[in-house]
Design an enzyme around this catalytic site. Structure first.
Site, PDB file in Angstrom:
ATOM      1  CD  GLU A 180      -8.577   0.117   4.040  1.00 38.07           C
ATOM      2  OE1 GLU A 180      -7.793   0.059   3.061  1.00 38.07           O
ATOM      3  OE2 GLU A 180      -8.381  -0.507   5.105  1.00 38.07           O
TER       4      GLU A 180
ATOM      5  CD  GLU B 294      -2.724  -1.443   2.408  1.00 37.56           C
ATOM      6  OE1 GLU B 294      -2.743  -0.540   3.265  1.00 37.56           O
ATOM      7  OE2 GLU B 294      -3.370  -2.501   2.521  1.00 37.56           O
TER       8      GLU B 294
END
Length: 389
Positions: A357, A155
């Site tokens: 997110e 990520e």
């Protein structure tokens, strides 16, 4: 940098260079407002162009051309053969739209701190492989808000987003440019931002650059990855521990139900909470800092998680609704998950904590999503600042 004449003041430099006094003062913490002759002061938001003067052009003419008082140039140019002309930085220089590993981040941090010296950086710990875990602080306000990114290796785009935001924020601060009609200096004086832009440098480097040369880590990550040299799906740190499953908020529940019972590319919470140097550093930082709020950036899903086991305060819902409205993301009260950094923060301090997110798709998100993700993040971060009373 400018060499002071006797009687100069930081307020004088603030006026000359059109930079808010608070930023000039914070960029020069070791000097008083009234400077002595020969003292060096740093002016945030400027770089310097040097060239040899081979014309009859005077400092006064040059000063007019760059919209600065001639006195400012005099203090920077005792040697008239090599002129040093200050130039305001007008555009961001952080390029987040690329593979953003630790080296790229560290170079940008050093450049940002050089050009905007009111940014403070310090090392809060080191990763397994010895990379520094860096905290940046910006602002002089009493309310401390913490942001972090790249708990999970694949990520890493979250680090690129945060670093690009920092550049935009300090650029608008020094230039005085409004952001959606708001003066950011007001929030600089209300809020101190604490930012750890890369919690898991070993993992990010592994995903982007392949296994390290150092043993036994090289052999071990290859074994854990089934011999595959493609580490794009790796989430853990270099020891195969998921750093966002390492915090003492019902850690034993996660440990009991997670399928990996030993180090793995993802989801292994460790053999006990807070075993990893990265999570130890984050826990120590949080315990010493009295954060009013934390926001952890992850990918993907376009969701904002904001509750944990009923420990969240009433104000959490108001703030998350503002973040969701600004970004278009969905606010999600509860999820069946424990042992995360946000979970632990909410449980321990009973203050607002959020997991964002970013983007949607399959991790690692393609860099082609960067622009849209950054725009959503920028709107959210502005809303976060505006939410501070």
């Amino acid at each position: 940098m400018i060499r002071a004449y006797e009687g100069d003041t930081l307020q004088m430099y603030s006026k000359w260079f059109s930079v808010p006094y608070e930023l000039v003062a914070d960029a020069n913490p070791n000097v008083s407002n009234e400077l002595h002759g020969g003292e060096i002061a740093r002016i945030p938001g400027y770089d310097v162009v040097t060239y040899h003067s081979q014309t009859a052009e005077t400092l006064a003419q040059i000063a007019r051309s760059v919209s600065l008082p001639v006195e400012a140039l005099q203090r920077m140019n005792e040697d008239r053969l090599l002129l040093r002309i200050p130039r305001r930085i007008e555009t961001p220089f952080v390029n987040g739209k690329r593979n953003y590993d630790f080296v790229a981040m560290k170079q940008d941090i050093d450049d940002l701190c050089a050009y905007y010296p009111f940014i403070k950086q310090r090392v809060i710990g080191t990763s397994v492989l010895g990379w520094p875990l860096i905290e940046l602080t910006i602002g002089c306000g009493p309310k401390k808000i913490h942001l972090n990114a790249s708990f999970h290796a694949n990520e890493w785009i979250t680090t690129a987003v945060i670093m690009t935001f920092i550049n935009e924020y300090v650029l608008r601060l020094t230039s005085g440019k409004l952001w959606c009609g708001h003066s950011l200096l007001d929030y600089y004086k209300k809020v101190t931002l604490s930012i750890v832009p890369m919690v898991n440098p070993d993992g990010v480097n592994l995903v982007l650059n392949g296994p390290p040369d150092i043993e036994p880590y090289r052999s071990e990550v290859l074994r854990l990855n089934g011999g595959n040299v493609d580490f794009s799906q790796w989430k853990a740190n270099i020891r195969g521990v998921d750093l966002n499953n390492q915090f003492p908020a019902k850690w034993e529940v996660e440990q009991a139900r997670k399928i990996p019972k030993a180090p793995a590319p993802r989801d292994f919470p460790g053999f006990a909470p807070l075993t990893e140097p990265e999570t130890k550093a984050m826990a120590a930082l949080t315990e010493e800092s009295d954060f009013a709020m934390i926001v952890a950036f992850h990918t993907q899903g376009k969701e904002i998680y904001w509750g944990y086991e009923g420990f969240e305060p009433i104000e959490s819902e108001r703030i998350v609704n503002e973040l969701a409205k600004a970004s278009g993301y969905q606010a999600v009260h509860y999820i069946d998950s424990h042992a995360g950094y946000r979970d632990w923060f909410i449980q321990t301090w009973k203050r607002p904590g959020y997991t964002v997110e970013l983007g949607e798709g399959v991790n690692p998100l393609p860099i082609e999503q960067f622009d849209s993700i950054y725009e959503e993040s920028l709107n959210m971060l502005l809303a976060l600042l505006l939410s501070i009373s």
